[in-house]
Design a protein around this motif. Structure first.
Motif, PDB file in Angstrom:
ATOM      1  N   LYS A  81     -29.144 -18.215   7.390  1.00  0.00           N
ATOM      2  CA  LYS A  81     -28.622 -18.258   8.737  1.00  0.00           C
ATOM      3  C   LYS A  81     -28.440 -16.831   9.241  1.00  0.00           C
ATOM      4  N   SER A  82     -28.876 -16.593  10.459  1.00  0.00           N
ATOM      5  CA  SER A  82     -28.742 -15.246  10.990  1.00  0.00           C
ATOM      6  C   SER A  82     -27.281 -14.971  11.319  1.00  0.00           C
ATOM      7  N   LYS A  83     -26.895 -13.735  11.092  1.00  0.00           N
ATOM      8  CA  LYS A  83     -25.510 -13.352  11.336  1.00  0.00           C
ATOM      9  C   LYS A  83     -25.353 -12.937  12.789  1.00  0.00           C
ATOM     10  N   GLU A  84     -24.428 -13.593  13.460  1.00  0.00           N
ATOM     11  CA  GLU A  84     -24.160 -13.266  14.849  1.00  0.00           C
ATOM     12  C   GLU A  84     -22.757 -12.689  14.952  1.00  0.00           C
ATOM     13  N   LYS A  85     -22.613 -11.707  15.800  1.00  0.00           N
ATOM     14  CA  LYS A  85     -21.295 -11.131  16.014  1.00  0.00           C
ATOM     15  C   LYS A  85     -20.479 -12.101  16.848  1.00  0.00           C
ATOM     16  N   LYS A  86     -19.276 -12.353  16.389  1.00  0.00           N
ATOM     17  CA  LYS A  86     -18.399 -13.244  17.130  1.00  0.00           C
ATOM     18  C   LYS A  86     -17.631 -12.429  18.162  1.00  0.00           C
ATOM     19  N   THR A  92     -14.763 -10.600  25.889  1.00  0.00           N
ATOM     20  CA  THR A  92     -15.696 -10.976  26.955  1.00  0.00           C
ATOM     21  C   THR A  92     -15.126 -10.600  28.312  1.00  0.00           C
TER      22      THR A  92
END
Length: 130
Positions: A81-86, A92
């Motif tokens: 699974k690709s690591k995404e920044k939370k 935001t």
């Protein structure tokens, strides 16, 4: 025709069928021996057409042709699974606020036109070169 061979001929794609018929028709046109015995009367009916002869040979299952179809290579290994920044909601909102401030600054630099500015420009044009 046996059931298996009939299925094999029907399982050819239109491209494979065209390639097989074209190759065999070329061979026949270059005086290759016919693989099936066809009477002279039948040859006259089809006007010695090499493509028709090749089609008759294909339908009679005499052609010694096999088709190799490449299959995709199987990949082994685990998918990761690709690591995404939370990004949190607060982060935001900060980013959006910064973008809004930049847009507002650009608007001030460009000095947005107002109706008063436009009316001053029209007066100058009227008094111009007449």
């Amino acid at each position: 025709m046996t059931k298996e061979s009939k299925e094999m001929i029907e399982s050819f794609s239109k491209y494979e069928r065209a390639r097989i018929l074209g190759a065999r028709a070329l061979q026949i046109a270059m005086n290759a021996p016919l693989l099936i015995k066809i009477e002279d009367e039948d040859l006259e009916k089809i006007k010695y057409d090499a493509l028709k002869i090749a089609e008759i040979e294909l339908n009679s299952e005499i052609l010694p042709i096999s088709v190799k179809r490449p299959f995709p290579k199987k990949k082994e290994g685990l998918l990761r699974k690709s690591k995404e920044k939370k990004v949190t909601d607060e982060k935001t909102e900060e980013i959006e606020n910064k973008e809004e401030e930049e847009i507002a600054k650009e608007g001030e630099i460009m000095e947005l036109a107002t109706p008063e500015d436009e009316s001053e420009g029209n007066e100058e044009e009227e008094t111009g070169f007449d």
